[in-house]
Design an enzyme around this catalytic site. Structure first.
Site, PDB file in Angstrom:
ATOM      1  N   ARG A 193      -6.251   2.182  17.986  1.00  0.00           N
ATOM      2  CA  ARG A 193      -6.007   0.732  17.863  1.00  0.00           C
ATOM      3  C   ARG A 193      -5.615   0.076  19.181  1.00  0.00           C
ATOM      4  O   ARG A 193      -5.578  -1.162  19.249  1.00  0.00           O
ATOM      5  CB  ARG A 193      -4.979   0.450  16.763  1.00  0.00           C
ATOM      6  CG  ARG A 193      -5.558   0.621  15.374  1.00  0.00           C
ATOM      7  CD  ARG A 193      -4.573   0.267  14.262  1.00  0.00           C
ATOM      8  NE  ARG A 193      -5.196   0.414  12.952  1.00  0.00           N
ATOM      9  CZ  ARG A 193      -4.535   0.565  11.817  1.00  0.00           C
ATOM     10  NH1 ARG A 193      -3.209   0.589  11.809  1.00  0.00           N
ATOM     11  NH2 ARG A 193      -5.188   0.686  10.672  1.00  0.00           N
ATOM     12  N   ARG A 229      -7.462  -3.093   9.362  1.00  0.00           N
ATOM     13  CA  ARG A 229      -6.538  -4.006  10.059  1.00  0.00           C
ATOM     14  C   ARG A 229      -7.244  -4.713  11.234  1.00  0.00           C
ATOM     15  O   ARG A 229      -6.918  -5.847  11.562  1.00  0.00           O
ATOM     16  CB  ARG A 229      -5.285  -3.273  10.527  1.00  0.00           C
ATOM     17  CG  ARG A 229      -4.585  -2.556   9.382  1.00  0.00           C
ATOM     18  CD  ARG A 229      -3.086  -2.643   9.391  1.00  0.00           C
ATOM     19  NE  ARG A 229      -2.556  -1.842   8.296  1.00  0.00           N
ATOM     20  CZ  ARG A 229      -2.290  -2.304   7.073  1.00  0.00           C
ATOM     21  NH1 ARG A 229      -2.474  -3.567   6.782  1.00  0.00           N
ATOM     22  NH2 ARG A 229      -1.824  -1.501   6.132  1.00  0.00           N
ATOM     23  N   LYS A 287       0.833  -1.210   0.000  1.00  0.00           N
ATOM     24  CA  LYS A 287       0.000   0.000   0.000  1.00  0.00           C
ATOM     25  C   LYS A 287       0.870   1.264   0.000  1.00  0.00           C
ATOM     26  O   LYS A 287       0.639   2.184  -0.786  1.00  0.00           O
ATOM     27  CB  LYS A 287      -0.940  -0.031   1.214  1.00  0.00           C
ATOM     28  CG  LYS A 287      -1.823   1.204   1.379  1.00  0.00           C
ATOM     29  CD  LYS A 287      -3.004   0.923   2.280  1.00  0.00           C
ATOM     30  CE  LYS A 287      -2.716   0.977   3.750  1.00  0.00           C
ATOM     31  NZ  LYS A 287      -2.454   2.326   4.303  1.00  0.00           N
ATOM     32  N   SER A 288       1.852   1.313   0.891  1.00  0.00           N
ATOM     33  CA  SER A 288       2.694   2.522   0.998  1.00  0.00           C
ATOM     34  C   SER A 288       3.418   2.799  -0.317  1.00  0.00           C
ATOM     35  O   SER A 288       3.511   3.951  -0.761  1.00  0.00           O
ATOM     36  CB  SER A 288       3.749   2.335   2.098  1.00  0.00           C
ATOM     37  OG  SER A 288       3.140   2.228   3.343  1.00  0.00           O
ATOM     38  N   SER A 296       7.384   9.208  12.298  1.00  0.00           N
ATOM     39  CA  SER A 296       6.297   9.067  11.325  1.00  0.00           C
ATOM     40  C   SER A 296       6.819   9.183   9.901  1.00  0.00           C
ATOM     41  O   SER A 296       7.355  10.223   9.497  1.00  0.00           O
ATOM     42  CB  SER A 296       5.233  10.157  11.562  1.00  0.00           C
ATOM     43  OG  SER A 296       4.379  10.236  10.437  1.00  0.00           O
ATOM     44  N   ARG A 333       2.890   5.966  -3.220  1.00  0.00           N
ATOM     45  CA  ARG A 333       4.041   6.800  -3.590  1.00  0.00           C
ATOM     46  C   ARG A 333       4.341   6.705  -5.085  1.00  0.00           C
ATOM     47  O   ARG A 333       4.758   7.689  -5.707  1.00  0.00           O
ATOM     48  CB  ARG A 333       5.256   6.403  -2.750  1.00  0.00           C
ATOM     49  CG  ARG A 333       5.123   6.875  -1.284  1.00  0.00           C
ATOM     50  CD  ARG A 333       6.050   6.092  -0.376  1.00  0.00           C
ATOM     51  NE  ARG A 333       6.160   6.631   0.975  1.00  0.00           N
ATOM     52  CZ  ARG A 333       5.280   6.407   1.957  1.00  0.00           C
ATOM     53  NH1 ARG A 333       4.191   5.695   1.736  1.00  0.00           N
ATOM     54  NH2 ARG A 333       5.483   6.924   3.162  1.00  0.00           N
ATOM     55  N   ARG A 361      -8.279  12.405  12.608  1.00  0.00           N
ATOM     56  CA  ARG A 361      -6.835  12.135  12.704  1.00  0.00           C
ATOM     57  C   ARG A 361      -6.034  13.440  12.707  1.00  0.00           C
ATOM     58  O   ARG A 361      -6.346  14.377  11.992  1.00  0.00           O
ATOM     59  CB  ARG A 361      -6.403  11.197  11.570  1.00  0.00           C
ATOM     60  CG  ARG A 361      -7.064   9.824  11.747  1.00  0.00           C
ATOM     61  CD  ARG A 361      -6.687   8.846  10.699  1.00  0.00           C
ATOM     62  NE  ARG A 361      -5.288   8.424  10.800  1.00  0.00           N
ATOM     63  CZ  ARG A 361      -4.726   7.553   9.970  1.00  0.00           C
ATOM     64  NH1 ARG A 361      -5.430   7.031   8.978  1.00  0.00           N
ATOM     65  NH2 ARG A 361      -3.471   7.211  10.122  1.00  0.00           N
ATOM     66  N   ASP A 386       1.841  -1.112  12.019  1.00  0.00           N
ATOM     67  CA  ASP A 386       0.532  -1.531  11.494  1.00  0.00           C
ATOM     68  C   ASP A 386       0.224  -3.003  11.789  1.00  0.00           C
ATOM     69  O   ASP A 386      -0.902  -3.454  11.585  1.00  0.00           O
ATOM     70  CB  ASP A 386       0.468  -1.273   9.981  1.00  0.00           C
ATOM     71  CG  ASP A 386       0.594   0.214   9.667  1.00  0.00           C
ATOM     72  OD1 ASP A 386       0.282   1.039  10.550  1.00  0.00           O
ATOM     73  OD2 ASP A 386       1.021   0.550   8.547  1.00  0.00           O
ATOM     74  N   GLY A 422      -4.958   8.070   5.367  1.00  0.00           N
ATOM     75  CA  GLY A 422      -4.056   9.015   6.033  1.00  0.00           C
ATOM     76  C   GLY A 422      -2.831   9.304   5.172  1.00  0.00           C
ATOM     77  O   GLY A 422      -2.350  10.435   5.105  1.00  0.00           O
TER      78      GLY A 422
END
Ligand code: SPQ
Length: 430
Positions: free
Chosen positions: A347, A389, A23-24, A168, A28, A123, A316, A95
């Site tokens: 979470r 998740r 996903k990340s 982060s 990108r 968020r 995650d 996010g």
């Protein structure tokens, strides 16, 4: 709302699966393709809802993007090729989309507004709007820029040196993306190294950065060139089946083409430390992002402490690590993970409350949780609370429950793994 009754109790997992693209990296690849000059082709793109939101935002900015399942072509014309959108840019549940896009939009010569779903509205965004503001950006949002909707105005940017107050990758990436358009040099200092897909991608698109200890340095005004990106499978998606095989007696599975970037492999370290029986076959390639096959079998596990620098490498995966720990002998303590409170849900609370409903012995702490193992799980009605998740973790928990599990809001899994239930059923032979 879609409710699933999971009747897969105590069935071992066998066979092999290729989990979908990371996903990340998929986000990108679309973003860099859109700000680069020329054509970018993306192979094994994740067609999950979050990454489709990124595509739709860049289409609104005028980028020609053709998506056919996991094949994507992006026709970039540099940041000058991006146009003011007619409507608000909608990021859905993502996010990564909103935070990284703020970095790109803050240096452009037009105003645009970003918003997302109910979860995105809660968020925190000051972590991004504050450093971008120091670079000269003007971003207006609810509560002094803390919450959506966020309006990014036309401003010129200059480089800064910024020490991240929290580890982060999203904040680091937003600053680096702004830094590419800023005058001068931008330095981001990380308290703990986070996932480095943005840095690797800068190189793949012909740009440059320097890493010196905890600092990532980038110079503004670089021209990026379209390229081919081959996205490896998402280790965060693989984690659900790695844990499933480790805890369900008789299991033996192979996961193919899993991304093995060391900034993401904390789940492997945890499984090994707990005593899991797993073997990794890395691919011998020059690829920008390492990948390989993982074979994992059921084994007896022991509780451990998960803390410190390991946390960003598995942030995650903590929901499914909590489930893993319910099946280990002794206690598992997860510390230094208060970032979990600002994900799609809090979470810490959702994991503890939902696993308790299934009979787990687990307590929340201020920065993590304590899981008392080994516990047998019972069954009942649980909810994903709109968090992909959590939905996938609870589906894996159902494999161990004595009674059926009714999962509410099961549709949330499509955010990062649209084919999750098909792959799960194929591994349990149903
Ligand atoms: O994109 P989003 O919604 O923030 O997704 C999550 C996830 O569980 O998929 C977090 F909720 O992953 C983030 C991750 O937690 C993706 C990410 C990235 O691609 O840069 C980095 C991490 O977030 P952060 O806040 O630690 O930078």
């Amino acid at each position: 709302m879609s409710v699933k009754t999971l009747l897969i109790n105590r069935t071992s997992l066998e066979g092999q699966v290729q989990v979908p693209g990371d996903k990340s990296i998929s986000h990108r690849a679309v973003m860099f393709g859109s700000i680069a000059n020329g054509i970018t082709t993306i192979e094994n793109f994740l067609p999950g809802e979050d990454c489709l939101s990124t595509i739709s935002c860049f289409r609104q900015l005028g980028v020609d993007i053709v998506q056919n399942g996991s094949d994507v072509t992006v026709v970039g014309s540099g940041t000058e090729g991006l146009h003011q959108p007619e409507d608000t840019l909608y990021v859905g549940n993502s996010g990564t989309t909103i935070r990284l896009m703020m970095g790109i939009l803050s240096g452009l010569s037009f105003t645009s507004t970003l918003e997302g779903d109910e979860s995105i509205a809660k968020r925190p965004m000051t972590r991004v709007t504050l450093p971008l503001g120091k670079m000269g950006a003007s971003i207006i949002g609810r509560n002094n820029g803390e919450f959506t909707p966020l309006t990014v105005e036309d401003q010129k940017l200059h480089g800064i040196t910024y020490e991240l107050p929290v580890a982060s990758a999203q904040v680091k990436s937003a600053i680096l993306l702004a830094g590419l358009q800023a005058e001068g040099e931008t330095n981001v200092i990380e308290p703990v190294k986070t996932r480095d897909h943005t840095e690797r991608m800068i190189k793949q698109f012909g740009g440059e950065f320097v890493r010196e200890g905890d600092t990532v340095r980038i110079t503004g005004g670089q021209i990026l060139k379209g390229t081919h990106i081959n996205v490896p499978g998402d280790i965060s998606s693989a984690a659900f089946f790695l844990v499933a095989a480790a805890i369900v007696p008789g299991s033996d599975i192979i996961l193919r083409n899993v991304g093995l970037n060391p900034t993401r492999t904390g789940i492997i370290d945890v499984l090994k430390a707990m005593g899991a029986d797993l073997v990794i076959e890395p691919y011998d390639s020059e690829s920008a992002e390492p990948a390989g096959d993982i074979r994992i079998k059921y084994s007896k596990l022991k509780g451990i402490i998960v803390e410190g620098d390991l946390i960003p490498r598995l942030i995650d995966e903590i929901p499914v690590i909590a489930l893993l720990a319910t099946q280990a002998q002794g206690n598992t303590v997860i510390k230094d993970a208060s970032e979990l409170k600002v994900k799609e849900t809090n979470r810490i609370d959702t994991v503890v409350n939902e696993l308790k409903k299934l009979g787990a012995n687990i307590e929340a702490t201020d920065d993590g949780m304590i899981i008392h193992g080994q516990q047998s799980l019972d069954g009942g009605t649980v909810s994903a609370h709109g968090d992909h998740r959590i939905g996938m973790m609870l589906s894996i928990a159902a494999l161990l429950c004595k009674k059926d599990v009714r999962l509410e809001q099961s549709e949330a899994v499509a955010v990062s793994y649209p084919g999750f239930f098909d792959d799960l059923y194929s591994l349990v032979g149903k």
